[in-house]
Design an enzyme around this catalytic site. Structure first.
Site, short mmCIF file in Angstrom:
data_model
loop_
_atom_site.label_atom_id
_atom_site.label_comp_id
_atom_site.label_asym_id
_atom_site.label_seq_id
_atom_site.Cartn_x
_atom_site.Cartn_y
_atom_site.Cartn_z
N ARG A 67 0.87 -1.19 0.00
CA ARG A 67 0.00 0.00 0.00
C ARG A 67 0.90 1.23 0.00
O ARG A 67 2.12 1.11 0.11
CB ARG A 67 -1.00 0.00 1.17
CG ARG A 67 -0.60 -0.64 2.45
CD ARG A 67 0.51 0.02 3.19
NE ARG A 67 0.30 1.44 3.38
CZ ARG A 67 1.23 2.31 3.65
NH1 ARG A 67 2.50 1.93 3.73
NH2 ARG A 67 0.96 3.59 3.83
N GLY A 68 0.26 2.40 -0.08
CA GLY A 68 1.02 3.64 -0.23
C GLY A 68 1.06 3.96 -1.72
O GLY A 68 1.35 3.07 -2.54
N ALA A 69 0.78 5.22 -2.07
CA ALA A 69 0.57 5.58 -3.48
C ALA A 69 1.72 5.17 -4.40
O ALA A 69 1.50 4.45 -5.38
CB ALA A 69 0.29 7.08 -3.57
N ARG A 77 -7.36 -0.15 -6.63
CA ARG A 77 -7.58 0.95 -5.67
C ARG A 77 -7.78 2.24 -6.47
O ARG A 77 -6.96 2.57 -7.33
CB ARG A 77 -6.41 1.08 -4.69
CG ARG A 77 -6.30 -0.15 -3.76
CD ARG A 77 -5.45 0.11 -2.55
NE ARG A 77 -6.13 0.95 -1.56
CZ ARG A 77 -5.50 1.49 -0.52
NH1 ARG A 77 -4.20 1.31 -0.35
NH2 ARG A 77 -6.16 2.22 0.35
N ASP A 85 -1.91 10.95 -1.86
CA ASP A 85 -2.34 9.94 -2.83
C ASP A 85 -2.70 10.55 -4.17
O ASP A 85 -2.64 9.91 -5.21
CB ASP A 85 -3.51 9.14 -2.28
CG ASP A 85 -3.01 8.21 -1.19
OD1 ASP A 85 -2.89 8.68 -0.04
OD2 ASP A 85 -2.67 7.06 -1.51
N ASN A 131 -5.27 12.36 0.94
CA ASN A 131 -4.34 11.51 1.68
C ASN A 131 -5.17 10.69 2.68
O ASN A 131 -6.40 10.83 2.75
CB ASN A 131 -3.27 12.37 2.38
CG ASN A 131 -2.13 11.52 2.93
OD1 ASN A 131 -1.57 10.67 2.22
ND2 ASN A 131 -1.79 11.70 4.19
N LYS A 132 -4.50 9.87 3.44
CA LYS A 132 -5.18 8.97 4.38
C LYS A 132 -6.21 9.70 5.22
O LYS A 132 -5.99 10.82 5.69
CB LYS A 132 -4.10 8.33 5.27
CG LYS A 132 -4.58 7.39 6.36
CD LYS A 132 -5.50 6.31 5.88
CE LYS A 132 -4.94 5.48 4.75
NZ LYS A 132 -6.00 4.64 4.09
O1 MRU Z 1 -4.42 3.24 2.36
P1 MRU Z 1 -2.94 3.43 2.25
O2 MRU Z 1 -2.16 2.84 3.37
O3 MRU Z 1 -2.42 3.01 0.88
O4 MRU Z 1 -2.76 5.00 2.34
C1 MRU Z 1 -1.47 5.54 2.25
C2 MRU Z 1 -1.43 7.00 2.40
O5 MRU Z 1 -2.43 7.66 2.54
C3 MRU Z 1 -0.08 7.63 2.26
O6 MRU Z 1 0.02 8.74 3.10
C4 MRU Z 1 0.11 8.09 0.81
O7 MRU Z 1 -0.13 7.02 -0.06
C5 MRU Z 1 1.44 8.64 0.56
S1 MRU Z 1 2.67 7.39 0.52
C6 MRU Z 1 4.15 8.03 0.13
#
Ligand code: MRU
Length: 368
Positions: free
Chosen positions: A65-67, A108, A256, A266-267
């Protein structure tokens, strides 16, 4: 320990002691190896994806996970998918690959990096359609590996660009995980923090636990602890109190998707942190690569917000937290309007308000 809502649904080969970290994902013997983030911090376990559908599943289930990390995973998924297509002519090969692309794209919806990476892979096909299919397959693998390598470099540049925004002895709040785990390695928000730490600025980090999936507690705290960067864990609802007590100097989060006007997805919970930061006069920075900026999204209102399974909120590790059947909302992201953002740290420089103009200028440097 049983991870209920986080339990992987597809059969996979799992192994431990592989020691891939600080990389989250690797290409090995024409397979994709992924660090299973659902098992952290208790277990550092890896699994192999043997086909593109397994990669799509891993993204959907948030094993990765993470963009930026899901962008890299999607690119590797395409490369893996391409290798598995048994077609000699380009047109049927590309048709099959496009259907794999659709599956990966749907995994996603919010992070634009996933689409960005898929577009790059599609570009490789388009540019090389006159070549033999076997040659195109080789080029797709090469492109996926380039996306991974470039991402690590980009993060290091983001760290370099952002390090001067951090002052000696600052206490920095970060939300979710925008670290090595969320990227190819090094991290965006945590990349800036890492760089400041390397400069011996004597910083401390406050990590919000980040409900419902606890990326802050499980992942950010794990990453920082491993490197000896001082980190204190708080629950999400403690942010206001700590700011009021003067215990936080600045905030840095990842993103994201960033709209053309500077609104930041973002999250979930980022918006709350940003408002609190404004109220307390604390700078609120976003660190993100240019691949996170979406020129087709005018404002945050146009960003699709992923709504995830109710079980992520109502259960934890197999146990009910609420009455069975309770109505639940589980938006995975929120949008922080640009007026709450002090600056956006990119690999090409720090973007400041007015964002519409400064984003256009920095995107120009990106060739767009
Ligand atoms: O749902 P996730 O864990 O994929 O969400 C991740 C985030 O919101 C991060 O802050 C974002 O992707 C930036 S990662 C460099």
């Amino acid at each position: 320990m049983v991870y209920f809502a986080l339990e992987p649904s597809t059969p996979r080969i799992l192994f431990k002691g592989f020691n891939l970290f600080p990389k989250t994902i690797a290409w090995k013997d024409n397979r994709v190896v992924i660090l299973d983030q659902r098992r952290l911090p208790e277990e550092e376990a890896y699994f192999e994806c043997l086909d593109a559908h397994a990669v799509a599943e891993a993204i959907k289930a948030m094993a990765i996970r993470g963009a930026p990390a899901i962008g890299i995973a999607a690119a590797m998924g395409i490369a893996l998918g391409a290798l598995g297509i048994d077609k000699k002519d380009f047109t049927p090969f590309y048709q099959e690959l496009s259907s794999i692309c659709k599956t990966l794209k749907a995994a996603r919806p919010t992070a634009i990096n996933l689409r960005w990476a898929l577009e790059r892979m599609r570009g490789v096909c388009e540019t090389n359609k006159e070549k033999a299919v076997e040659a195109v397959k080789g080029l797709l693998v090469k492109e996926a590996l380039a996306i991974l390598a470039e991402d690590i470099e980009t993060n290091k540049r983001i760290g370099e660009q952002g390090k001067d925004l951090i002052h000696a002895n600052d206490t920095i709040l970060t939300h979710c995980n925008a670290g090595a785990l969320a990227t190819g390695g090094y991290g965006t928000a945590l990349g800036v923090i890492r760089r400041a730490w390397e400069e011996k600025k004597g910083i401390k980090v406050i990590a919000t636990e980040t409900r419902p999936l606890l990326q802050g507690a499980r992942l950010t705290a794990w990453e920082l602890t491993r490197e000896g960067i001082p980190v204190t864990l708080i629950t999400d609802n403690m942010v206001g109190y700590l700011m009021q007590q003067g215990e936080i100097n600045l905030c840095i989060v990842g993103a994201d998707r960033i709209a053309s006007n500077g609104d930041v997805a973002n999250k979930i919970g980022t918006y709350t942190v940003a408002i609190l930061a404004k109220e307390h006069g604390i700078p609120f920075y976003v660190a993100a690569p240019l691949s996170t900026f979406d020129r087709n999204t005018k404002t945050g209102k146009d960003i699709p917000i992923e709504e995830r399974d109710a079980a992520e909120v109502a259960t934890l590790w197999g146990r009910c937290l609420a009455p069975r059947g309770i109505k639940v909302r589980n938006p995975a992201f929120d949008v922080t309007p640009h007026r709450y953002v002090s600056a956006i740290i990119t690999e090409k420089g720090v973007v400041k308000p007015p964002f519409e103009k400064s984003i256009r200028r920095i995107r120009g440097k990106d060739g767009g």
